[in-house]
Each structure stands twice: as C-alpha cells, then as structure tokens.
Design a protein around this motif. Structure first.
Motif, short mmCIF file in Angstrom:
data_model
loop_
_atom_site.label_atom_id
_atom_site.label_comp_id
_atom_site.label_asym_id
_atom_site.label_seq_id
_atom_site.Cartn_x
_atom_site.Cartn_y
_atom_site.Cartn_z
N VAL A 61 0.77 -1.78 -0.05
CA VAL A 61 0.09 0.09 -0.66
C VAL A 61 0.87 1.43 0.14
O VAL A 61 0.70 2.26 -0.63
N LEU A 62 1.60 0.99 0.80
CA LEU A 62 3.24 2.25 1.17
C LEU A 62 3.74 2.70 -0.25
O LEU A 62 3.80 3.63 -0.73
N SER A 63 4.04 2.13 -0.72
CA SER A 63 4.33 1.74 -2.83
C SER A 63 3.71 2.18 -3.84
O SER A 63 3.99 2.97 -4.47
N PHE A 64 2.46 1.76 -3.20
CA PHE A 64 1.32 1.70 -4.53
C PHE A 64 1.01 4.03 -4.01
O PHE A 64 0.92 4.27 -4.97
N ALA A 65 0.65 4.51 -2.90
CA ALA A 65 1.10 5.57 -2.49
C ALA A 65 2.18 6.22 -2.80
O ALA A 65 1.77 7.50 -3.56
N ARG A 66 3.40 5.41 -3.21
CA ARG A 66 4.01 6.25 -3.83
C ARG A 66 4.60 6.36 -5.37
O ARG A 66 5.83 6.90 -5.69
N GLY A 67 4.03 5.33 -5.91
CA GLY A 67 3.76 4.97 -6.89
C GLY A 67 4.98 3.98 -7.50
O GLY A 67 5.31 3.65 -8.73
N TYR A 68 5.64 3.33 -6.80
CA TYR A 68 6.48 2.45 -6.75
C TYR A 68 5.97 0.98 -7.08
O TYR A 68 5.29 1.10 -6.54
N LYS A 69 6.35 -0.11 -8.13
CA LYS A 69 5.91 -0.77 -8.07
C LYS A 69 7.06 -2.05 -8.31
O LYS A 69 8.46 -1.71 -8.48
N GLY A 70 6.64 -2.73 -7.82
CA GLY A 70 7.67 -3.77 -7.13
C GLY A 70 8.18 -4.63 -7.99
O GLY A 70 7.68 -4.47 -9.13
N GLU A 71 9.18 -5.04 -7.81
CA GLU A 71 10.00 -6.24 -9.19
C GLU A 71 9.71 -7.67 -8.95
O GLU A 71 8.90 -7.57 -7.63
N PRO A 72 9.36 -8.67 -9.60
CA PRO A 72 8.16 -9.43 -9.59
C PRO A 72 9.66 -10.88 -9.07
O PRO A 72 10.38 -10.20 -10.13
N THR A 73 8.75 -11.89 -8.57
CA THR A 73 9.75 -12.52 -7.97
C THR A 73 9.08 -13.88 -8.70
O THR A 73 8.46 -13.74 -9.60
N ILE A 74 10.19 -15.09 -8.95
CA ILE A 74 9.56 -16.16 -9.18
C ILE A 74 8.66 -16.81 -8.41
O ILE A 74 8.77 -16.83 -7.13
N ILE A 75 7.58 -17.46 -8.76
CA ILE A 75 6.33 -18.14 -8.43
C ILE A 75 6.51 -19.49 -8.79
O ILE A 75 6.09 -20.10 -9.50
N GLN A 76 6.09 -20.58 -7.04
CA GLN A 76 6.15 -21.73 -7.63
C GLN A 76 4.55 -21.47 -7.25
O GLN A 76 4.22 -22.16 -5.64
N VAL A 77 3.88 -21.65 -7.51
CA VAL A 77 2.67 -21.80 -7.70
C VAL A 77 1.70 -22.66 -6.49
O VAL A 77 0.79 -22.85 -5.64
N GLN A 78 2.73 -23.86 -6.94
CA GLN A 78 2.43 -24.98 -6.18
C GLN A 78 2.12 -25.22 -4.36
O GLN A 78 1.93 -25.68 -4.45
N TYR A 79 3.69 -24.45 -4.29
CA TYR A 79 3.72 -24.15 -2.89
C TYR A 79 2.74 -23.08 -2.57
O TYR A 79 2.01 -23.49 -0.69
N LEU A 80 2.20 -21.69 -2.93
CA LEU A 80 1.71 -21.25 -2.60
C LEU A 80 0.06 -21.44 -2.69
O LEU A 80 -0.47 -21.32 -1.49
N ILE A 81 0.18 -22.20 -3.43
CA ILE A 81 -1.86 -22.69 -3.35
C ILE A 81 -1.54 -23.80 -1.72
O ILE A 81 -3.01 -23.82 -1.04
N SER A 82 -0.55 -24.39 -1.60
CA SER A 82 -0.60 -25.42 -0.66
C SER A 82 -0.68 -24.51 0.68
O SER A 82 -1.54 -25.02 1.80
N GLU A 83 0.45 -23.33 0.30
CA GLU A 83 0.11 -23.50 2.05
C GLU A 83 -1.50 -22.50 2.27
O GLU A 83 -1.58 -21.76 3.02
N ILE A 84 -1.61 -21.31 0.97
CA ILE A 84 -3.41 -20.64 1.18
C ILE A 84 -4.21 -22.01 1.48
O ILE A 84 -5.25 -21.86 2.53
N ILE A 85 -3.86 -23.44 1.07
CA ILE A 85 -5.22 -24.19 1.20
C ILE A 85 -4.83 -24.93 3.53
O ILE A 85 -5.78 -25.07 3.38
N GLN A 86 -3.54 -24.71 3.25
CA GLN A 86 -3.41 -25.35 5.20
C GLN A 86 -3.75 -23.79 5.38
O GLN A 86 -4.61 -24.30 7.05
N ILE A 87 -3.99 -23.04 5.44
CA ILE A 87 -4.68 -21.12 6.05
C ILE A 87 -5.68 -21.83 6.50
O ILE A 87 -6.41 -21.91 7.35
N ALA A 88 -6.49 -22.11 5.16
CA ALA A 88 -7.93 -22.12 4.35
C ALA A 88 -8.58 -23.04 5.18
O ALA A 88 -9.68 -22.87 6.58
#
Length: 177
Positions: A61-88
């Motif tokens: 949000v602070l970056s958005f307010a300053r007009g900054y766009k972050g650098e993209p990183t490599i995302i292994q989607v299967q691990y992200l989804i696994s983490e989200i399902i664990q939280i859910a």
C-alpha cells in the motif's frame, strides 16, 4: 474519490483476510491447544506467516501511494496454493473440503507473491461464503500457451506461456440486494 474508496475497501477486505487466521489461531492457543505442543507450533507458524503477509500488504500500500512498482519474483504456484489451503483448513469450517488438480509440470511464474496470495485468498473466502452448510472448494492449475490467433481476437493478450488458476465451489450463487 470513488476509486480511492474502492481501494480502501479492497485493502480493508485483504487485511481482514490476513487478520482472521491470526486472531483465530491466537484464540485457539489460549484455549485447549495450549498443552498440545505440536498443534501450538502449527498455530504459531500460522500467526507468523499471516503477520508477515500483513506487513507485506502494508508495504504494498505504501509503495502504491508512492507510485512504486515492485520487482516480480519467481513463484512456484503449487507451493503457494498448498500454503493457502493449509491456512483455509485451519480457519474455515470443517464441513468444507478442498481438492486440487495441479500437474507436476506446472510452470513457475514471475509476479508479486503477496498480490497473488491476496487474490487467491479472496477467491477462497468468497467460495467459503457460498458454502454456509459446507461443500467443496476445487482449485486447479494448468499450463496455457496463448498463440497469435488468440491475440488477434483479444487485443490485450500477448503471445506466450501462461498458467490458468481456477477456483470453483459447489455452493449457492451470490445474490446482490
């Protein structure tokens, strides 16, 4: 002014999604799980990961307010989804079951992990809300190649390799009042 209101509403929704598992886990730790070291450790990990996600959202949000766009990183989607399902699974009603279909050869993507996490978590919360009596949430991922023929029919599309993430539930349809 209307777009700022929409942004503020979206931020509030995202912070609520982040704080809900933190609060739920903290309440569970104060209760019966305090004596169960393994479960307490899992809940503390949940609290830590969501607190970090909240900090990342504030940074975004602070970056958005300053007009900054972050650098993209490599995302292994299967691990992200696994983490989200664990939280859910730890915070949604036990009457909701999760199913995933993620091929082993799914491509990694470049993007903002916090933003993708927010989008997927929002979709899961919406699916949960459509399942007041329980049901299924299905998450599937597939590789997709967008060719030139497709880009001619969809002007915003660009030729390349992508992934498609689908979140579906078997709940009731939302109604607007």
């Amino acid at each position: 002014m209307e777009s700022l209101g929409t942004l503020a509403g979206g931020i509030a929704h995202d912070l609520n999604n982040i704080l809900t598992p933190i609060l739920a886990a903290a309440q569970l730790l104060q209760g019966k799980f305090f004596q169960d070291e393994e479960r307490s450790g899992q809940l503390l990990t949940l609290i830590e990961s969501n607190a970090k996600r909240g900090a990342a959202l504030v940074k975004q949000v602070l970056s958005f307010a300053r007009g900054y766009k972050g650098e993209p990183t490599i995302i292994q989607v299967q691990y992200l989804i696994s983490e989200i399902i664990q939280i859910a699974k730890q915070t949604f009603p036990k009457s909701i079951e999760f199913f995933t279909v993620i091929p082993e050869d799914i491509c990694a993507i470049a993007g903002d992990t916090t933003q993708l996490h927010q989008v997927l978590m929002n979709l899961l919360v919406n699916a949960r809300d459509a399942l007041p009596d329980g049901g299924n949430i299905n998450i599937s991922v597939e590789n997709k190649f967008i060719d030139e023929a497709y880009t001619r029919m969809n002007l915003d599309a660009k030729v390349g390799h992508y992934i498609v993430i689908t979140v579906a539930d078997n709940g009731i349809a939302a109604t607007n009042s």
